[in-house]
Structures are given as structure tokens and as C-alpha cells.
Scaffold this motif. Structure first.
Motif, PDB file in Angstrom:
ATOM      1  N   ASP A 157       0.835  -1.194   0.000  1.00  0.00           N
ATOM      2  CA  ASP A 157       0.000   0.000   0.000  1.00  0.00           C
ATOM      3  C   ASP A 157       0.875   1.251   0.000  1.00  0.00           C
ATOM      4  OD1 ASP A 157      -2.250  -1.558   0.066  1.00  0.00           O
ATOM      5  OD2 ASP A 157      -2.368  -1.563   2.263  1.00  0.00           O
ATOM      6  N   VAL A 158       0.340   2.306  -0.582  1.00  0.00           N
ATOM      7  CA  VAL A 158       1.058   3.585  -0.642  1.00  0.00           C
ATOM      8  C   VAL A 158       0.427   4.536   0.368  1.00  0.00           C
ATOM      9  CG1 VAL A 158       1.821   5.471  -2.118  1.00  0.00           C
ATOM     10  CG2 VAL A 158       1.473   3.193  -3.094  1.00  0.00           C
ATOM     11  N   GLU A 159       1.218   4.954   1.341  1.00  0.00           N
ATOM     12  CA  GLU A 159       0.699   5.873   2.357  1.00  0.00           C
ATOM     13  C   GLU A 159       0.880   7.314   1.915  1.00  0.00           C
ATOM     14  OE1 GLU A 159       2.722   5.905   6.071  1.00  0.00           O
ATOM     15  OE2 GLU A 159       4.719   6.011   5.197  1.00  0.00           O
ATOM     16  N   ASP A 160      -0.067   8.168   2.280  1.00  0.00           N
ATOM     17  CA  ASP A 160       0.061   9.601   2.008  1.00  0.00           C
ATOM     18  C   ASP A 160       0.929  10.227   3.093  1.00  0.00           C
ATOM     19  OD1 ASP A 160      -1.645  10.035  -0.344  1.00  0.00           O
ATOM     20  OD2 ASP A 160      -3.254   9.339   0.963  1.00  0.00           O
ATOM     21  N   ARG A 161       2.104  10.694   2.699  1.00  0.00           N
ATOM     22  CA  ARG A 161       3.018  11.269   3.690  1.00  0.00           C
ATOM     23  C   ARG A 161       3.850  12.372   3.048  1.00  0.00           C
ATOM     24  NH1 ARG A 161       7.538   8.682   7.661  1.00  0.00           N
ATOM     25  NH2 ARG A 161       7.008   9.931   9.481  1.00  0.00           N
ATOM     26  N   VAL A 162       3.278  13.551   3.024  1.00  0.00           N
ATOM     27  CA  VAL A 162       3.963  14.718   2.467  1.00  0.00           C
ATOM     28  C   VAL A 162       4.730  15.401   3.593  1.00  0.00           C
ATOM     29  CG1 VAL A 162       3.703  16.920   1.281  1.00  0.00           C
ATOM     30  CG2 VAL A 162       2.174  15.014   0.721  1.00  0.00           C
ATOM     31  N   LEU A 163       6.050  15.379   3.498  1.00  0.00           N
ATOM     32  CA  LEU A 163       6.901  15.974   4.525  1.00  0.00           C
ATOM     33  C   LEU A 163       7.629  17.184   3.943  1.00  0.00           C
ATOM     34  CD1 LEU A 163       8.421  12.732   6.122  1.00  0.00           C
ATOM     35  CD2 LEU A 163       6.372  13.994   6.808  1.00  0.00           C
ATOM     36  N   SER A 164       8.397  17.846   4.773  1.00  0.00           N
ATOM     37  CA  SER A 164       9.178  19.000   4.314  1.00  0.00           C
ATOM     38  C   SER A 164      10.405  19.146   5.207  1.00  0.00           C
ATOM     39  CB  SER A 164       8.343  20.284   4.352  1.00  0.00           C
ATOM     40  OG  SER A 164       7.950  20.573   5.681  1.00  0.00           O
ATOM     41  N   HIS A 165      11.317  19.989   4.774  1.00  0.00           N
ATOM     42  CA  HIS A 165      12.505  20.277   5.584  1.00  0.00           C
ATOM     43  C   HIS A 165      12.699  21.781   5.639  1.00  0.00           C
ATOM     44  CE1 HIS A 165      16.641  20.331   7.046  1.00  0.00           C
ATOM     45  NE2 HIS A 165      16.461  19.077   7.424  1.00  0.00           N
TER      46      HIS A 165
ATOM     47  N   SER B 193       5.544   5.713  -0.372  1.00  0.00           N
ATOM     48  CA  SER B 193       4.856   6.885   0.183  1.00  0.00           C
ATOM     49  C   SER B 193       4.571   7.892  -0.922  1.00  0.00           C
ATOM     50  CB  SER B 193       5.712   7.565   1.254  1.00  0.00           C
ATOM     51  OG  SER B 193       6.183   6.650   2.212  1.00  0.00           O
ATOM     52  N   ARG B 194       3.373   8.486  -0.873  1.00  0.00           N
ATOM     53  CA  ARG B 194       3.094   9.629  -1.747  1.00  0.00           C
ATOM     54  C   ARG B 194       3.720  10.844  -1.069  1.00  0.00           C
ATOM     55  NH1 ARG B 194      -1.763   7.086  -1.687  1.00  0.00           N
ATOM     56  NH2 ARG B 194      -2.311   5.974  -3.597  1.00  0.00           N
ATOM     57  N   TYR B 195       4.861  11.239  -1.563  1.00  0.00           N
ATOM     58  CA  TYR B 195       5.651  12.237  -0.848  1.00  0.00           C
ATOM     59  C   TYR B 195       5.298  13.668  -1.236  1.00  0.00           C
ATOM     60  CZ  TYR B 195       8.737  12.902  -4.909  1.00  0.00           C
ATOM     61  OH  TYR B 195       9.244  13.196  -6.142  1.00  0.00           O
ATOM     62  N   VAL B 196       4.562  13.839  -2.346  1.00  0.00           N
ATOM     63  CA  VAL B 196       4.013  15.145  -2.728  1.00  0.00           C
ATOM     64  C   VAL B 196       2.649  14.903  -3.371  1.00  0.00           C
ATOM     65  CG1 VAL B 196       6.181  16.415  -3.066  1.00  0.00           C
ATOM     66  CG2 VAL B 196       5.238  15.064  -4.946  1.00  0.00           C
ATOM     67  N   GLY B 197       1.869  15.967  -3.524  1.00  0.00           N
ATOM     68  CA  GLY B 197       0.571  15.837  -4.163  1.00  0.00           C
ATOM     69  C   GLY B 197       0.689  15.663  -5.664  1.00  0.00           C
ATOM     70  N   SER B 198      -0.360  15.132  -6.287  1.00  0.00           N
ATOM     71  CA  SER B 198      -0.333  14.893  -7.734  1.00  0.00           C
ATOM     72  C   SER B 198      -0.298  16.195  -8.524  1.00  0.00           C
ATOM     73  CB  SER B 198      -1.543  14.056  -8.154  1.00  0.00           C
ATOM     74  OG  SER B 198      -2.749  14.711  -7.797  1.00  0.00           O
ATOM     75  N   HIS B 199      -0.677  17.327  -7.889  1.00  0.00           N
ATOM     76  CA  HIS B 199      -0.599  18.615  -8.581  1.00  0.00           C
ATOM     77  C   HIS B 199       0.856  19.077  -8.723  1.00  0.00           C
ATOM     78  CE1 HIS B 199      -0.482  19.617  -4.307  1.00  0.00           C
ATOM     79  NE2 HIS B 199       0.093  20.764  -4.633  1.00  0.00           N
ATOM     80  N   VAL B 200       1.747  18.516  -7.917  1.00  0.00           N
ATOM     81  CA  VAL B 200       3.172  18.839  -8.011  1.00  0.00           C
ATOM     82  C   VAL B 200       3.819  17.985  -9.102  1.00  0.00           C
ATOM     83  CG1 VAL B 200       5.387  18.843  -6.793  1.00  0.00           C
ATOM     84  CG2 VAL B 200       3.310  19.556  -5.606  1.00  0.00           C
TER      85      VAL B 200
END
Length: 462
Positions: free
Chosen positions: A136-144, A439-446
Motif C-alpha cells: 500500500d502507498v501511504e500519504d506522507r507529504v513531509l518537508s525540511h 509513500s506519496r511524498y508530494v501531491g499529484s498537482h506537483v
């Protein structure tokens, strides 16, 4: 100095050649050639055949983009920039290619050439193989925080902003995995200009990280010659940047001098490793004999408490240090190849073969091709379109099958193909002692290719 002008030059903004420049008028560009000429000459080397009594020039046999005097061909071939240069010590042909079994006889059949019944049979196989698939692919948008100032910079266009968002999230994932620290070597596969390594370096320049006084190595791997590289601008003490111009397919990490010098633990990173490049990178990291020996037992590499632990973990044998983890953004599953694919055993265990894999790779393009077409139609910025085309290899027109399933159904099938292919990669990592996840690390709009594959050593099973 005499200059020869074509009549067409009268309509040009440049009525005469620039001083000391070639007198040949380039019709296509509506201006004179700007190449410097030799003393007493009217034309540059490329256009010297225009001069009376000049030597005959022929196309260079190594690169048809330039010409050479016929009587100087032998001398030119010895110094031509397109000549084959000696391979570096770390170049070992096809060391990461994988087995070619079944690849030589594999016929590439486009989806449009298949009948409806054949396509339905592939769908049935896909659904059967995907039953019980645990990836499964988890939604996890992180940043630094190190990228926050640049993200807020109004001078950045839409394309630059999207790349920064991806880099920020990848750094956030590295930090969450305990991988973003000094005292290790980051290997950026498919480095391009080296922006991801640049931000890793920036993140590790903070006072908290500098307190450790640990060294930091950044090794950038890119097969193409790249302009506007950013890695050459870093001159910090204790930090080593090195760039290897080599295809991952032929890279033997155990022979890279930088890695054997201090034996720092390795972290593999990559932003959009197209298709087979992901599999080649995994093989490069985890199938190099010295590296595999260094990864056992895995717990020795989990979150070292200090520099001494890192040194003891990496100071084994004559090869590089052990592999601490991986974080690569996946891309272009339709460009994968069976020979390089690390999940061959995973497919075979599910009753699938190389032909099925090839078909599923083609079908994986359905996950994004429709959405990408819509985005291109909506976008009015040609720069953004060019960035997308460079980042993602285009889908072959012959793999777009109209009238078979609805657009939404095709997208679901495409996503399922991607997950099945990635399931084989997770299986490969597990067999090498690593726990991987998607992980989905950014949204599909990116970006439409917004899945990150990350892995760290598995703890010992209890």
C-alpha cells in the motif's frame, strides 16, 4: 581584413561580420558565424572550405556534427572530444545489468497490436497476481526547513517551485528515517545538476550538525554531461563532492576510491530515477559483493548512537562502508526492462513471465498519460512542459488504447501495474535484509510521479 557577405545579409541586423569573426553568413540564423578566425583568415575552421585554395573538409567519423580537414583526419581522431576515452577503474561493463535470461527472445508487442481478448487476459492475470499484494502507498507529504526560504522566493517560477517541493519532502523523509546526518556518504543516482545533493549539504551545515565534526561525502552519479552543475560551488571543510560520469549499469561501487578511503556508511538517494534506472541503482547498492557483506547483520546499522558506532560499522574489509538506507522517487514504470528488474523472482512466483512484465510496464502508462495530457492542455507555459518532458520519458503512442475500458478504469489498471512492479522491488529489498515502503511524498498537482520508495535495514525477527 576582408569579409565576404552574402546578399541575404543586407536584410540582416548584422550587416557585416564582427571584427575577428568568421565571414560566413548563416542563412538559417540570418546572421554571420560568430566563430573566431585565425590570423589572416576570413573563415573559421568549420567554414574554411569556402576559401579559395583551402583544404577539403570532411565530416568527422566520430561525430557528424563537426568537420575536419581531410589531410589532418588522423591527427584529429587522436584528440577529438567524441573519441572513446579509457574507462575509469570503477567501470565494469554490465555489472548491474542482471540476468538476460528470456530477454533476448522477448518480442516487444505494443498494446494497440493486441486483441481485446488478449488485453482482457492480461487484466485477469494482473488482478490475480495483485491479490493479497502488501504494498500500500501511504500519504506522507513531509518537508525540511532548510528549503523554506527558497520555497518562499517569489522569483521562482511554477516549475522551480515544484522541484523544490519534491526536494523538501525527500529531505523530510530522509530525516524521518534517521538517515539525514553527517558521518556518511550520500549517493545521488541520476544526479543531473546535483540539486538534491546540494540541499542535503545545506541541511547538514546547520550548527547542530556541525557540532559532530563528522565528515560528509556526496557522490553524484550521472551518465550524461551536465551543464550548470551546482556541486562544484561547494568548498566546505570536511565535505567532499565527487561526480562520476558513468551509467549506473556499469558502476562498481567497490572500486570507487572515494568510498574505500573512509568507508563511510552509504545512503542511496534519487529524484525521479526513470524506469530501469531504479532497478540498476538497487542492484548497484545491494548486489555489489563487498557491500552485501557489510550489510550483515542489519541491526548494526540502525541509528548509530555516535561517530564511533559509524566507524566500526564501516571499517570492515577493503570495500566501501555498509548501506544505511535508500530513498528514491520512482518514475516511468513503462521504461522498465525485464533484464534489469530486481523483482523477477517475485513475478515468477506469481506465475508471471517476462512477456507479462513487458505488457504490464506498457499498461502502467495508463496511470498518468490521461492526466498528463490534461495538464499539458491546461498549461500555457512552454518551460513547464519542457521540464515535464525531461523528467518523464514520453509514452509511446502505440500503447494508448482507445475504447478499451473507461479513462478512470484505465487509470486504476495503470496504478495497479505500478504497484505490482513496485511490489517486486519491495520483495527484493526484503530478501536483502531491508524493510521498504512506498509513500506519496508530494501531491499529484506537483508531479504525477509522486511515489517515494524508501528502505532501512530490518530489525532481527523475534
Amino acid at each position: 581584413m576582408h569579409h565576404i557577405a552574402s546578399p541575404a545579409s543586407l536584410s540582416s541586423n548584422m550587416a557585416t561580420p564582427l571584427p575577428g569573426r568568421c565571414g560566413f553568413f548563416v542563412e538559417k540564423k540570418k546572421r554571420f558565424c560568430k566563430m573566431v578566425v585565425g590570423k589572416g583568415k576570413v573563415f573559421c575552421g568549420e567554414h574554411a572550405m569556402m576559401e579559395e585554395g583551402s583544404r577539403r573538409r570532411i565530416v568527422c567519423p566520430l561525430d557528424p556534427k563537426h568537420t575536419v580537414s581531410e589531410d589532418k583526419l588522423h591527427k584529429h581522431l587522436k584528440k577529438c572530444n567524441s573519441r572513446q576515452k579509457p574507462h575509469p577503474v570503477y567501470y565494469v561493463e554490465n555489472i548491474n545489468s542482471g540476468s538476460a535470461d528470456g530477454d533476448e527472445t522477448l518480442q516487444q508487442v505494443s498494446l494497440s497490436e493486441r486483441s481485446r481478448s488478449q488485453l482482457q487476459s492480461l487484466l485477469d492475470k494482473l488482478k490475480s497476481a495483485a491479490e493479497g499484494l502488501q504494498c500500500d502507498v501511504e500519504d506522507r507529504v513531509l518537508s525540511h526547513p532548510v528549503l523554506q526560504e527558497e520555497l518562499n522566493n517569489p522569483k521562482n517560477g511554477d516549475s522551480a517551485y515544484k522541484h523544490l517541493k519534491q526536494q523538501s519532502s525527500i529531505l523530510g523523509h530522509l530525516e524521518a528515517l534517521g538517515l539525514l546526518a553527517r558521518g556518511r556518504c550520500f549517493l545521488e543516482f541520476g544526479a543531473g545538476r546535483g540539486k538534491l545533493s546540494h540541499w542535503i549539504h545545506e541541511a547538514l551545515k546547520t550548527p547542530d550538525h556541525l557540532k559532530t565534526l563528522d565528515d560528509l561525502q556526496l557522490l553524484l552519479v550521472e551518465r550524461c554531461t551536465t551543464r550548470f552543475k551546482v556541486d562544484g560551488k561547494h568548498q566546505d571543510a570536511g565535505v567532499q563532492f565527487e561526480r562520476l560520469q558513468v551509467d549506473i549499469q556499469h558502476l562498481d561501487l567497490s572500486q570507487v576510491p572515494l568510498l574505500t578511503l573512509k568507508k563511510l556508511p552509504l545512503v542511496g538517494v534519487g529524484k525521479h530515477l526513470c524506469g530501469a534506472a531504479t532497478d540498476l541503482a538497487l542492484r548497484c547498492l545491494l548486489e555489489t559483493p563487498q557491500l552485501r557483506e557489510g550489510t550483515e547483520p542489519p541491526p548494526k546499522r540502525l541509528k548509530p548512537s555516535g561517530p564511533s558506532d559509524l566507524e566500526s560499522a564501516g571499517d570492515t574489509g577493503s570495500g566501501p562502508g555498509p548501506v544505511l538506507g535508500v530513498a528514491v522517487a520512482l518514475c516511468c514504470h513503462h521504461r522498465c526492462e525485464w533484464r534489469h528488474y530486481v523483482g523477477q523472482q517475485f513475478f515468477l512466483q506469481r506465475g508471471l513471465n517476462a512477456e507479462d512484465f513487458s505488457a504490464f510496464c506498457r499498461m502502467s502508462s495508463w496511470a498518468t498519460c490521461g492526466l498528463r495530457t490534461k495538464q499539458h492542455l491546461l498549461s500555457q507555459n512552454p518551460t513547464n512542459q519542457r521540464e515535464d518532458e525531461e523528467e518523464h520519458e514520453p509514452v509511446e503512442e502505440t500503447d494508448v488504447v482507445n475504447g478499451f475500458l473507461s479513462p478512470d478504469e484505465r487509470q486504476r489498471v495503470g496504478r495497479l501495474c505500478k504497484r505490482l512492479i513496485d511490489g517486486g522491488r519491495l520483495h527484493f529489498l526484503k530478501t536483502r535484509g531491508f524493510a521498504g515502503k512506498l509513500s506519496r511524498y508530494v501531491g499529484s498537482h506537483v508531479t504525477l510521479e509522486n511515489v517515494l520508495l524508501s528502505a532501512v535495514p530490518s530489525p532481527l525477527s523475534t
